[in-house]
Design a protein around this motif. Structure first.
Motif, mmCIF file in Angstrom:
data_model
loop_
_atom_site.group_PDB
_atom_site.id
_atom_site.type_symbol
_atom_site.label_atom_id
_atom_site.label_comp_id
_atom_site.label_asym_id
_atom_site.label_seq_id
_atom_site.Cartn_x
_atom_site.Cartn_y
_atom_site.Cartn_z
ATOM 1 N N LEU A 1 1.206 -0.836 0.122
ATOM 2 C CA LEU A 1 0.097 -0.078 0.251
ATOM 3 C C LEU A 1 0.647 1.054 -0.267
ATOM 4 O O LEU A 1 1.176 1.357 0.973
ATOM 5 C CB LEU A 1 -0.647 -0.132 1.144
ATOM 6 N N LEU A 2 0.835 1.984 -1.169
ATOM 7 C CA LEU A 2 1.585 2.972 -1.174
ATOM 8 C C LEU A 2 1.591 4.396 -0.839
ATOM 9 O O LEU A 2 1.728 5.639 0.164
ATOM 10 C CB LEU A 2 2.343 3.740 -3.357
ATOM 11 N N ILE A 3 -0.180 4.265 -1.285
ATOM 12 C CA ILE A 3 -1.015 5.646 -1.367
ATOM 13 C C ILE A 3 -2.785 5.194 -0.300
ATOM 14 O O ILE A 3 -2.720 4.286 -1.062
ATOM 15 C CB ILE A 3 -1.170 6.377 -2.381
ATOM 16 N N HIS A 4 -2.820 6.103 0.427
ATOM 17 C CA HIS A 4 -4.346 5.845 1.475
ATOM 18 C C HIS A 4 -4.686 7.117 1.887
ATOM 19 O O HIS A 4 -4.255 7.731 2.941
ATOM 20 C CB HIS A 4 -3.949 4.855 2.178
ATOM 21 N N ASN A 5 -4.939 8.541 0.792
ATOM 22 C CA ASN A 5 -5.398 9.155 0.983
ATOM 23 C C ASN A 5 -6.876 9.297 1.610
ATOM 24 O O ASN A 5 -8.136 9.045 0.207
ATOM 25 C CB ASN A 5 -5.352 10.244 0.011
ATOM 26 N N ASP A 6 -7.652 10.256 2.231
ATOM 27 C CA ASP A 6 -9.101 10.267 2.258
ATOM 28 C C ASP A 6 -9.320 11.301 1.837
ATOM 29 O O ASP A 6 -9.133 11.919 2.790
ATOM 30 C CB ASP A 6 -9.303 10.235 3.499
ATOM 31 N N ASP A 7 -9.704 12.000 1.266
ATOM 32 C CA ASP A 7 -9.919 13.872 0.530
ATOM 33 C C ASP A 7 -11.369 14.298 0.652
ATOM 34 O O ASP A 7 -11.972 13.641 0.216
ATOM 35 C CB ASP A 7 -9.261 13.861 -0.991
ATOM 36 N N THR A 8 -11.252 15.533 1.027
ATOM 37 C CA THR A 8 -12.570 16.002 0.530
ATOM 38 C C THR A 8 -12.071 16.955 -0.344
ATOM 39 O O THR A 8 -10.982 17.908 0.112
ATOM 40 C CB THR A 8 -13.558 17.068 2.070
ATOM 41 N N VAL A 9 -12.852 17.399 -1.700
ATOM 42 C CA VAL A 9 -13.364 18.254 -2.154
ATOM 43 C C VAL A 9 -14.270 19.365 -2.607
ATOM 44 O O VAL A 9 -14.564 18.917 -2.319
ATOM 45 C CB VAL A 9 -13.030 17.474 -3.827
ATOM 46 N N ASP A 10 -14.150 20.337 -2.756
ATOM 47 C CA ASP A 10 -14.879 21.155 -2.543
ATOM 48 C C ASP A 10 -15.634 20.666 -3.841
ATOM 49 O O ASP A 10 -15.104 20.713 -4.946
ATOM 50 C CB ASP A 10 -14.531 23.010 -2.610
ATOM 51 N N ALA A 11 -17.442 22.059 -3.515
ATOM 52 C CA ALA A 11 -17.589 21.645 -4.862
ATOM 53 C C ALA A 11 -16.725 22.473 -5.897
ATOM 54 O O ALA A 11 -16.672 23.061 -6.119
ATOM 55 C CB ALA A 11 -19.178 22.604 -4.961
ATOM 56 N N GLY A 12 -16.626 21.582 -7.342
ATOM 57 C CA GLY A 12 -17.025 22.698 -8.297
ATOM 58 C C GLY A 12 -15.546 22.662 -8.399
ATOM 59 O O GLY A 12 -14.906 22.942 -9.579
ATOM 60 N N GLU A 13 -14.784 21.946 -7.722
ATOM 61 C CA GLU A 13 -12.527 21.753 -7.449
ATOM 62 C C GLU A 13 -12.700 20.116 -7.892
ATOM 63 O O GLU A 13 -13.523 19.323 -8.015
ATOM 64 C CB GLU A 13 -12.959 22.305 -6.240
ATOM 65 N N THR B 1 -22.049 21.302 -8.444
ATOM 66 C CA THR B 1 -21.734 22.470 -8.987
ATOM 67 C C THR B 1 -21.276 24.156 -7.652
ATOM 68 O O THR B 1 -21.708 23.296 -6.419
ATOM 69 C CB THR B 1 -22.496 23.492 -9.387
ATOM 70 N N ARG B 2 -20.425 24.946 -7.956
ATOM 71 C CA ARG B 2 -20.389 25.418 -6.888
ATOM 72 C C ARG B 2 -21.511 26.351 -5.513
ATOM 73 O O ARG B 2 -21.114 26.332 -4.706
ATOM 74 C CB ARG B 2 -19.448 26.504 -7.108
ATOM 75 N N SER B 3 -22.317 26.334 -6.761
ATOM 76 C CA SER B 3 -23.735 27.613 -5.932
ATOM 77 C C SER B 3 -24.493 25.844 -5.085
ATOM 78 O O SER B 3 -24.707 25.757 -4.575
ATOM 79 C CB SER B 3 -24.517 27.282 -7.357
ATOM 80 N N GLU B 4 -24.168 24.198 -5.299
ATOM 81 C CA GLU B 4 -25.068 23.527 -4.822
ATOM 82 C C GLU B 4 -23.671 23.263 -3.145
ATOM 83 O O GLU B 4 -24.475 22.809 -2.372
ATOM 84 C CB GLU B 4 -24.578 21.977 -5.158
ATOM 85 N N ARG B 5 -22.669 23.743 -3.287
ATOM 86 C CA ARG B 5 -21.749 23.261 -2.084
ATOM 87 C C ARG B 5 -21.930 21.977 -1.200
ATOM 88 O O ARG B 5 -22.029 22.018 -0.545
ATOM 89 C CB ARG B 5 -22.806 24.651 -1.452
ATOM 90 N N THR B 6 -22.221 21.573 -2.001
ATOM 91 C CA THR B 6 -21.926 20.246 -1.267
ATOM 92 C C THR B 6 -20.787 18.865 -1.551
ATOM 93 O O THR B 6 -19.832 19.020 -2.701
ATOM 94 C CB THR B 6 -23.038 19.051 -2.529
#
Length: 251
Positions: free
Chosen positions: A48-60, A116-121
């Protein structure tokens, strides 16, 4: 691949001790050094080389970039990933739909939060990398919806290159010594961790008791060396990602 370990242990890695990298749209919690690390095998556990838990903003998200000679598993916890790659694959990856990319001789892809950015999810996604058993293969891609398989509160093999799982519905990965299992458990339900030279158990959500280790919470991981058979029992609704590995990445 490296040789098998000789010492047996189970080491708790609390969420707070994981690597943390962020910018204006990405919050990345990394079990192994990922950002700017050009020697992934030096910090790996088993394969196991990578194990990332990522949170990404809407539209990004991540614009088009290249990978090669890597088996990449993407598992969405919340939200939707929009995927496109140079093999012509495109679509939406949602919770319960596993994605595997075998980069082989090289591929380009992008991945973004489908909101989308407007959804902000926000999007929350775990991405995991293991090397292939042989480099230089043809790039390939696979998806598998396992939603129905996660309702019986047992451990399900999500992705594997092992001969033992050849006849299962698991996504096939290009490493013959690795398998990824997933379990969604209700309070009081439990699973037993496979015995292997290397194991990695990640509690993506919830809380549980890990035999011989103690209580674990969301974001915690347990790294196993030359051991297994431990029982993990949920104390609240929980999701576990469990790597079983029978060799180590070559340095």
């Amino acid at each position: 691949m490296g040789s098998e370990p000789t010492a047996s242990n189970a080491m708790l890695v609390p969420s707070a001790s994981r690597g943390h990298w962020w910018n204006e749209w990405l919050d990345s919690k990394q079990s192994f050094p990922a950002t700017g690390n050009f020697d992934l095998a030096a910090n790996a556990h088993g394969l196991l080389l990578i194990h990332n838990d990522d949170t990404v903003d809407a539209g990004e998200g991540f614009d088009t970039h290249q990978h090669r000679d890597m088996e990449i598993i993407t598992w969405v916890l919340e939200g939707t990933v929009v995927h496109q790659d140079s093999m012509g694959n495109s679509g939406m990856i949602h919770p319960g739909l596993a994605q595997r990319m075998s980069a082989g001789t090289g591929l380009l892809h992008s991945e973004r939060n489908g909101a989308t950015r407007s959804e902000r999810t926000p999007l929350r996604v775990v991405q995991m990398w293991v090397p292939p058993s042989e480099a230089g293969g043809a790039p390939s891609y696979e998806e598998l919806d396992v939603t129905a398989d996660l309702t019986n509160s047992t451990m399900f093999t999500l992705a594997s290159g092992m001969a033992a799982h050849r006849d299962t519905s698991a996504i096939r990965i290009g490493n013959r010594d690795a398998a990824l299992h997933v379990a969604r458990l209700g309070p009081g339900q439990s699973v037993q961790i496979p015995d292997a030279p290397f194991g990695h158990v990640y509690l993506a959500d919830g809380a549980a008791t890990f035999e011989d280790v103690g209580d674990i919470n969301a974001g915690d991981a347990v790294r196993l060396t030359a051991t297994g058979g431990h029982r993990v029992t949920a104390t609240e609704p929980s999701e576990l990602l469990i790597w079983e590995m029978h060799s180590a990445a070559a340095h």
